[in-house]
Design a protein around this motif. Structure first.
Motif, PDB file in Angstrom:
ATOM      1  N   ILE A 146      -7.544  11.705  10.504  1.00  0.00           N
ATOM      2  CA  ILE A 146      -6.224  11.883   9.889  1.00  0.00           C
ATOM      3  C   ILE A 146      -5.435  10.583   9.983  1.00  0.00           C
ATOM      4  O   ILE A 146      -4.832  10.132   9.005  1.00  0.00           O
ATOM      5  N   LEU A 147      -5.433   9.963  11.151  1.00  0.00           N
ATOM      6  CA  LEU A 147      -4.721   8.701  11.327  1.00  0.00           C
ATOM      7  C   LEU A 147      -5.262   7.632  10.376  1.00  0.00           C
ATOM      8  O   LEU A 147      -4.492   6.870   9.786  1.00  0.00           O
ATOM      9  N   ALA A 148      -6.576   7.587  10.216  1.00  0.00           N
ATOM     10  CA  ALA A 148      -7.183   6.609   9.294  1.00  0.00           C
ATOM     11  C   ALA A 148      -6.730   6.869   7.857  1.00  0.00           C
ATOM     12  O   ALA A 148      -6.391   5.928   7.127  1.00  0.00           O
ATOM     13  N   ARG A 149      -6.702   8.143   7.441  1.00  0.00           N
ATOM     14  CA  ARG A 149      -6.245   8.467   6.075  1.00  0.00           C
ATOM     15  C   ARG A 149      -4.780   8.113   5.878  1.00  0.00           C
ATOM     16  O   ARG A 149      -4.390   7.564   4.851  1.00  0.00           O
ATOM     17  N   LEU A 150      -3.946   8.439   6.870  1.00  0.00           N
ATOM     18  CA  LEU A 150      -2.517   8.152   6.762  1.00  0.00           C
ATOM     19  C   LEU A 150      -2.261   6.646   6.728  1.00  0.00           C
ATOM     20  O   LEU A 150      -1.372   6.175   6.020  1.00  0.00           O
ATOM     21  N   GLU A 151      -3.058   5.900   7.464  1.00  0.00           N
ATOM     22  CA  GLU A 151      -2.909   4.447   7.431  1.00  0.00           C
ATOM     23  C   GLU A 151      -3.360   3.892   6.074  1.00  0.00           C
ATOM     24  O   GLU A 151      -2.732   2.987   5.517  1.00  0.00           O
ATOM     25  N   LYS A 152      -4.411   4.461   5.531  1.00  0.00           N
ATOM     26  CA  LYS A 152      -4.914   4.013   4.223  1.00  0.00           C
ATOM     27  C   LYS A 152      -3.879   4.247   3.118  1.00  0.00           C
ATOM     28  O   LYS A 152      -3.763   3.455   2.192  1.00  0.00           O
ATOM     29  N   THR A 153      -3.099   5.317   3.233  1.00  0.00           N
ATOM     30  CA  THR A 153      -2.060   5.584   2.225  1.00  0.00           C
ATOM     31  C   THR A 153      -0.829   4.701   2.424  1.00  0.00           C
ATOM     32  O   THR A 153       0.049   4.668   1.572  1.00  0.00           O
ATOM     33  N   GLY A 154      -0.760   4.031   3.581  1.00  0.00           N
ATOM     34  CA  GLY A 154       0.390   3.183   3.872  1.00  0.00           C
ATOM     35  C   GLY A 154       1.486   3.888   4.655  1.00  0.00           C
ATOM     36  O   GLY A 154       2.522   3.308   4.928  1.00  0.00           O
ATOM     37  N   TRP A 155       1.258   5.144   5.023  1.00  0.00           N
ATOM     38  CA  TRP A 155       2.271   5.895   5.762  1.00  0.00           C
ATOM     39  C   TRP A 155       2.341   5.480   7.218  1.00  0.00           C
ATOM     40  O   TRP A 155       3.350   5.676   7.871  1.00  0.00           O
ATOM     41  N   LEU A 156       1.244   4.942   7.755  1.00  0.00           N
ATOM     42  CA  LEU A 156       1.195   4.501   9.151  1.00  0.00           C
ATOM     43  C   LEU A 156       0.814   3.032   9.221  1.00  0.00           C
ATOM     44  O   LEU A 156       0.143   2.515   8.335  1.00  0.00           O
ATOM     45  N   THR A 157       1.227   2.417  10.309  1.00  0.00           N
ATOM     46  CA  THR A 157       0.715   1.104  10.664  1.00  0.00           C
ATOM     47  C   THR A 157       0.082   1.250  12.032  1.00  0.00           C
ATOM     48  O   THR A 157       0.400   2.181  12.784  1.00  0.00           O
ATOM     49  N   SER A 158      -0.825   0.346  12.354  1.00  0.00           N
ATOM     50  CA  SER A 158      -1.448   0.405  13.671  1.00  0.00           C
ATOM     51  C   SER A 158      -1.700  -1.014  14.166  1.00  0.00           C
ATOM     52  O   SER A 158      -1.692  -1.967  13.393  1.00  0.00           O
ATOM     53  N   ARG A 159      -1.912  -1.085  15.462  1.00  0.00           N
ATOM     54  CA  ARG A 159      -2.264  -2.364  16.089  1.00  0.00           C
ATOM     55  C   ARG A 159      -3.054  -2.065  17.351  1.00  0.00           C
ATOM     56  O   ARG A 159      -2.880  -1.016  17.980  1.00  0.00           O
ATOM     57  N   TRP A 160      -3.932  -2.981  17.680  1.00  0.00           N
ATOM     58  CA  TRP A 160      -4.652  -2.892  18.943  1.00  0.00           C
ATOM     59  C   TRP A 160      -3.821  -3.559  20.017  1.00  0.00           C
ATOM     60  O   TRP A 160      -3.255  -4.638  19.786  1.00  0.00           O
ATOM     61  N   GLU A 161      -3.724  -2.932  21.171  1.00  0.00           N
ATOM     62  CA  GLU A 161      -2.999  -3.574  22.262  1.00  0.00           C
ATOM     63  C   GLU A 161      -3.811  -4.749  22.778  1.00  0.00           C
ATOM     64  O   GLU A 161      -5.038  -4.775  22.664  1.00  0.00           O
ATOM     65  N   GLU A 162      -3.117  -5.716  23.305  1.00  0.00           N
ATOM     66  CA  GLU A 162      -3.763  -6.894  23.863  1.00  0.00           C
ATOM     67  C   GLU A 162      -3.700  -6.798  25.380  1.00  0.00           C
ATOM     68  O   GLU A 162      -2.640  -6.994  25.974  1.00  0.00           O
ATOM     69  N   ILE A 163      -4.826  -6.445  25.968  1.00  0.00           N
ATOM     70  CA  ILE A 163      -4.916  -6.323  27.423  1.00  0.00           C
ATOM     71  C   ILE A 163      -6.226  -6.936  27.892  1.00  0.00           C
ATOM     72  O   ILE A 163      -7.153  -7.130  27.115  1.00  0.00           O
TER      73      ILE A 163
ATOM     74  N   MET B 190       0.819  -1.199   0.000  1.00  0.00           N
ATOM     75  CA  MET B 190       0.000   0.000   0.000  1.00  0.00           C
ATOM     76  C   MET B 190       0.860   1.259   0.000  1.00  0.00           C
ATOM     77  O   MET B 190       0.394   2.307  -0.342  1.00  0.00           O
ATOM     78  N   VAL B 191       2.123   1.148   0.408  1.00  0.00           N
ATOM     79  CA  VAL B 191       3.011   2.300   0.380  1.00  0.00           C
ATOM     80  C   VAL B 191       3.111   2.783  -1.055  1.00  0.00           C
ATOM     81  O   VAL B 191       3.193   2.002  -1.983  1.00  0.00           O
ATOM     82  N   GLY B 192       3.127   4.087  -1.232  1.00  0.00           N
ATOM     83  CA  GLY B 192       3.187   4.642  -2.573  1.00  0.00           C
ATOM     84  C   GLY B 192       1.824   5.095  -3.059  1.00  0.00           C
ATOM     85  O   GLY B 192       1.681   5.558  -4.172  1.00  0.00           O
ATOM     86  N   ALA B 193       0.797   4.913  -2.241  1.00  0.00           N
ATOM     87  CA  ALA B 193      -0.528   5.382  -2.600  1.00  0.00           C
ATOM     88  C   ALA B 193      -0.504   6.909  -2.664  1.00  0.00           C
ATOM     89  O   ALA B 193       0.464   7.545  -2.281  1.00  0.00           O
ATOM     90  N   LYS B 194      -1.588   7.455  -3.128  1.00  0.00           N
ATOM     91  CA  LYS B 194      -1.694   8.905  -3.279  1.00  0.00           C
ATOM     92  C   LYS B 194      -1.329   9.637  -1.986  1.00  0.00           C
ATOM     93  O   LYS B 194      -1.694   9.236  -0.898  1.00  0.00           O
ATOM     94  N   THR B 195      -0.565  10.719  -2.134  1.00  0.00           N
ATOM     95  CA  THR B 195      -0.183  11.539  -0.986  1.00  0.00           C
ATOM     96  C   THR B 195      -1.433  12.191  -0.404  1.00  0.00           C
ATOM     97  O   THR B 195      -2.223  12.771  -1.134  1.00  0.00           O
ATOM     98  N   PRO B 196      -1.608  12.106   0.912  1.00  0.00           N
ATOM     99  CA  PRO B 196      -2.781  12.737   1.527  1.00  0.00           C
ATOM    100  C   PRO B 196      -2.668  14.260   1.480  1.00  0.00           C
ATOM    101  O   PRO B 196      -1.581  14.802   1.319  1.00  0.00           O
TER     102      PRO B 196
END
Length: 113
Positions: free
Chosen positions: A47-64, A1-7
């Motif tokens: 913003i975080l959702a858009r940045l993740e969609k472009t591949g600029w961010l990764t995310s994870r849910w913590e396991e607690i 997904m990296v390389g997608a359109k710049t936000p």
């Protein structure tokens, strides 16, 4: 997904990216990013959702165990190491507006240009 359109590099988007690029290997959760960027959660989460969609961010849910911790799980974000050059280039292109932001928030943008 990296390389997608710049936000769109809005001022809030830049603030979020500057917070994350300050320590690109560090994971941060949403409210932590809010505080560091000086923005409300209703602004940064899209913003975080858009940045993740472009591949600029990764995310994870913590396991607690939410009952044991007495709070909901946190979603942690960090810059995708493969996108660092693109993020830096996009921020550099937005530099004239960032300089104006630095005048509004002295000390917040040090070492970013």
């Amino acid at each position: 997904m990296v390389g997608a359109k710049t936000p769109r590099m809005t001022m809030p988007t830049r603030l979020v990216l500057y917070v994350l690029i300050d320590d690109p290997d560090r994971e941060m959760y949403g409210l932590e990013i809010c505080g560091a960027a000086g923005l409300p959660s209703g602004t940064i989460h899209p913003i975080l959702a858009r940045l993740e969609k472009t591949g600029w961010l990764t995310s994870r849910w913590e396991e607690i165990d939410t009952h044991k911790e007495g709070r909901p799980r946190r979603r942690y974000y960090r810059l995708n190491p493969n996108s660092l050059a693109m993020v830096r280039a996009a921020l550099h292109r937005a530099d004239p507006a960032v300089k104006a932001l630095g005048q509004l928030r002295p000390g917040h943008m040090e070492g970013t240009s």
